[in-house]
Design an enzyme around this catalytic site. Structure first.
Site, PDB file in Angstrom:
ATOM      1  N   GLY A  46       1.401  -0.491   0.138  1.00 47.80           N
ATOM      2  CA  GLY A  46       0.229  -0.080  -0.491  1.00 47.80           C
ATOM      3  C   GLY A  46       0.995   1.396   0.040  1.00 47.80           C
ATOM      4  O   GLY A  46       2.213   0.982   0.497  1.00 47.80           O
ATOM      5  N   GLN A  51       3.108   9.873   1.244  1.00 51.17           N
ATOM      6  CA  GLN A  51       4.650   9.126   1.041  1.00 51.17           C
ATOM      7  C   GLN A  51       5.090   9.463  -0.150  1.00 51.17           C
ATOM      8  O   GLN A  51       6.775   9.112   0.184  1.00 51.17           O
ATOM      9  CB  GLN A  51       5.085   7.995   1.406  1.00 51.17           C
ATOM     10  CG  GLN A  51       3.497   7.046   2.486  1.00 51.17           C
ATOM     11  CD  GLN A  51       3.593   5.641   2.326  1.00 51.17           C
ATOM     12  OE1 GLN A  51       2.503   4.987   2.312  1.00 51.17           O
ATOM     13  NE2 GLN A  51       4.657   5.328   3.098  1.00 51.17           N
ATOM     14  N   CYS A  93       6.104  -0.222   7.721  1.00 47.14           N
ATOM     15  CA  CYS A  93       6.092   0.532   5.916  1.00 47.14           C
ATOM     16  C   CYS A  93       7.307   1.312   5.111  1.00 47.14           C
ATOM     17  O   CYS A  93       8.402   1.320   5.625  1.00 47.14           O
ATOM     18  CB  CYS A  93       5.623   2.197   6.866  1.00 47.14           C
ATOM     19  SG  CYS A  93       5.061   3.636   6.335  1.00 47.14           S
ATOM     20  N   LEU A  94       6.881   1.368   4.127  1.00 48.82           N
ATOM     21  CA  LEU A  94       7.798   2.046   2.936  1.00 48.82           C
ATOM     22  C   LEU A  94       7.979   3.600   3.907  1.00 48.82           C
ATOM     23  O   LEU A  94       9.269   3.951   3.416  1.00 48.82           O
ATOM     24  CB  LEU A  94       7.205   2.127   1.989  1.00 48.82           C
ATOM     25  CG  LEU A  94       6.265   1.406   0.965  1.00 48.82           C
ATOM     26  CD1 LEU A  94       6.125   1.208  -0.117  1.00 48.82           C
ATOM     27  CD2 LEU A  94       7.621   0.027   0.800  1.00 48.82           C
ATOM     28  N   HIS A 135      -4.073   1.327   7.811  1.00 52.31           N
ATOM     29  CA  HIS A 135      -2.711   1.902   7.965  1.00 52.31           C
ATOM     30  C   HIS A 135      -2.891   3.064   7.492  1.00 52.31           C
ATOM     31  O   HIS A 135      -2.096   3.862   7.247  1.00 52.31           O
ATOM     32  CB  HIS A 135      -1.771   0.040   7.186  1.00 52.31           C
ATOM     33  CG  HIS A 135      -0.069   1.186   7.396  1.00 52.31           C
ATOM     34  ND1 HIS A 135       0.585   0.574   8.667  1.00 52.31           N
ATOM     35  CD2 HIS A 135       0.204   1.829   6.023  1.00 52.31           C
ATOM     36  CE1 HIS A 135       1.939   0.799   7.851  1.00 52.31           C
ATOM     37  NE2 HIS A 135       1.934   2.036   6.691  1.00 52.31           N
ATOM     38  N   GLU A 136      -3.640   3.170   5.608  1.00 51.14           N
ATOM     39  CA  GLU A 136      -3.084   4.098   4.756  1.00 51.14           C
ATOM     40  C   GLU A 136      -3.916   5.200   4.625  1.00 51.14           C
ATOM     41  O   GLU A 136      -3.824   6.214   4.711  1.00 51.14           O
ATOM     42  CB  GLU A 136      -3.249   3.596   3.177  1.00 51.14           C
ATOM     43  CG  GLU A 136      -2.627   2.084   2.978  1.00 51.14           C
ATOM     44  CD  GLU A 136      -0.793   2.623   3.366  1.00 51.14           C
ATOM     45  OE1 GLU A 136      -0.555   3.255   2.469  1.00 51.14           O
ATOM     46  OE2 GLU A 136      -0.375   1.669   3.111  1.00 51.14           O
ATOM     47  N   HIS A 139      -2.471   7.341   7.863  1.00 49.24           N
ATOM     48  CA  HIS A 139      -1.679   8.410   6.441  1.00 49.24           C
ATOM     49  C   HIS A 139      -2.015   9.127   6.659  1.00 49.24           C
ATOM     50  O   HIS A 139      -1.844  10.330   6.556  1.00 49.24           O
ATOM     51  CB  HIS A 139      -0.567   7.467   5.389  1.00 49.24           C
ATOM     52  CG  HIS A 139       0.527   6.583   5.895  1.00 49.24           C
ATOM     53  ND1 HIS A 139       1.548   7.070   5.905  1.00 49.24           N
ATOM     54  CD2 HIS A 139       0.659   5.127   5.472  1.00 49.24           C
ATOM     55  CE1 HIS A 139       2.438   6.028   6.013  1.00 49.24           C
ATOM     56  NE2 HIS A 139       2.501   4.863   5.717  1.00 49.24           N
TER      57      HIS A 139
HETATM   58 ZN   LIG Z   1       2.678   3.108   5.774  1.00 49.71          ZN
END
Ligand SMILES: [Zn+2]
Length: 171
Positions: A46, A51, A93-94, A135-136, A139
């Site tokens: 995701g 991000q 998380c990226l 999670h997204e 963000h």
């Molecule tokens: Zn993340």
């Protein structure tokens, strides 16, 4: 086009993103296309627009990591309608590479939002998809998974990241 993924420490990750008001535009389509490309290149499940440095309420999710077209979802201006149950699972998380921790999430979630043409959609997720959706959506509110950890764990990770930043290994 693959965009640069911003890392923890960049303020764009910790401020609420603004709503998309113009649908069906080349800018929005381009952003979403880039987000898919960037997410797959980074092997994520995701990615949220903040991000890639864009403070808009847009996220893409594919829990199949590119294996199954039916698992691809775009969330624009998503709102959580309902959450049920509980699951605990490892989350990463990226924007916080190298750190994974168990996070408690709802097991079932229903979300309303829009697709890239502006049509209202509703999406149900369970287990991994529910986790990815929550999670997204976090963000888009400027919340990172670190917020769901104990203060002790969060501080340990923050300290490790600070060291990486000082060593120039966090960019
Ligand atoms: Zn993340």
């Amino acid at each position: 086009m693959i965009r640069k993924i911003v890392k923890y420490g960049d303020p764009v990750l910790e401020k609420p993103a603004g709503p998309v008001t113009n649908f069906n535009t080349p800018e929005l389509r381009g952003l979403i296309a880039d987000m898919w490309e960037t997410m797959y290149a980074a092997k994520g499940l995701g990615l949220a627009a903040p991000q890639v440095g864009i403070s808009l309420r847009v996220a893409v999710i594919d829990t199949s990591a590119g294996e199954d077209e039916s698992k691809k979802f775009i969330l624009i201006n998503p709102e959580i309608l309902n959450q049920e149950g509980m699951q605990v699972g490892e989350e990463g998380c990226l924007s916080i590479p190298g750190f994974r921790e168990p996070v408690k999430r709802a097991n079932l979630v229903r979300v309303a939002g829009h697709d890239e043409s502006g049509h209202r959609i509703e999406l149900d997720g369970m287990e991994l998809l529910a986790r990815a959706m929550l999670h997204e959506i976090d963000h888009l509110h400027g919340i990172l998974f670190l917020s769901h950890l104990s203060p002790l764990k969060r501080d340990i990770i923050r300290r490790k990241i600070k060291k990486l930043q000082k060593a120039g290994e966090w960019d």
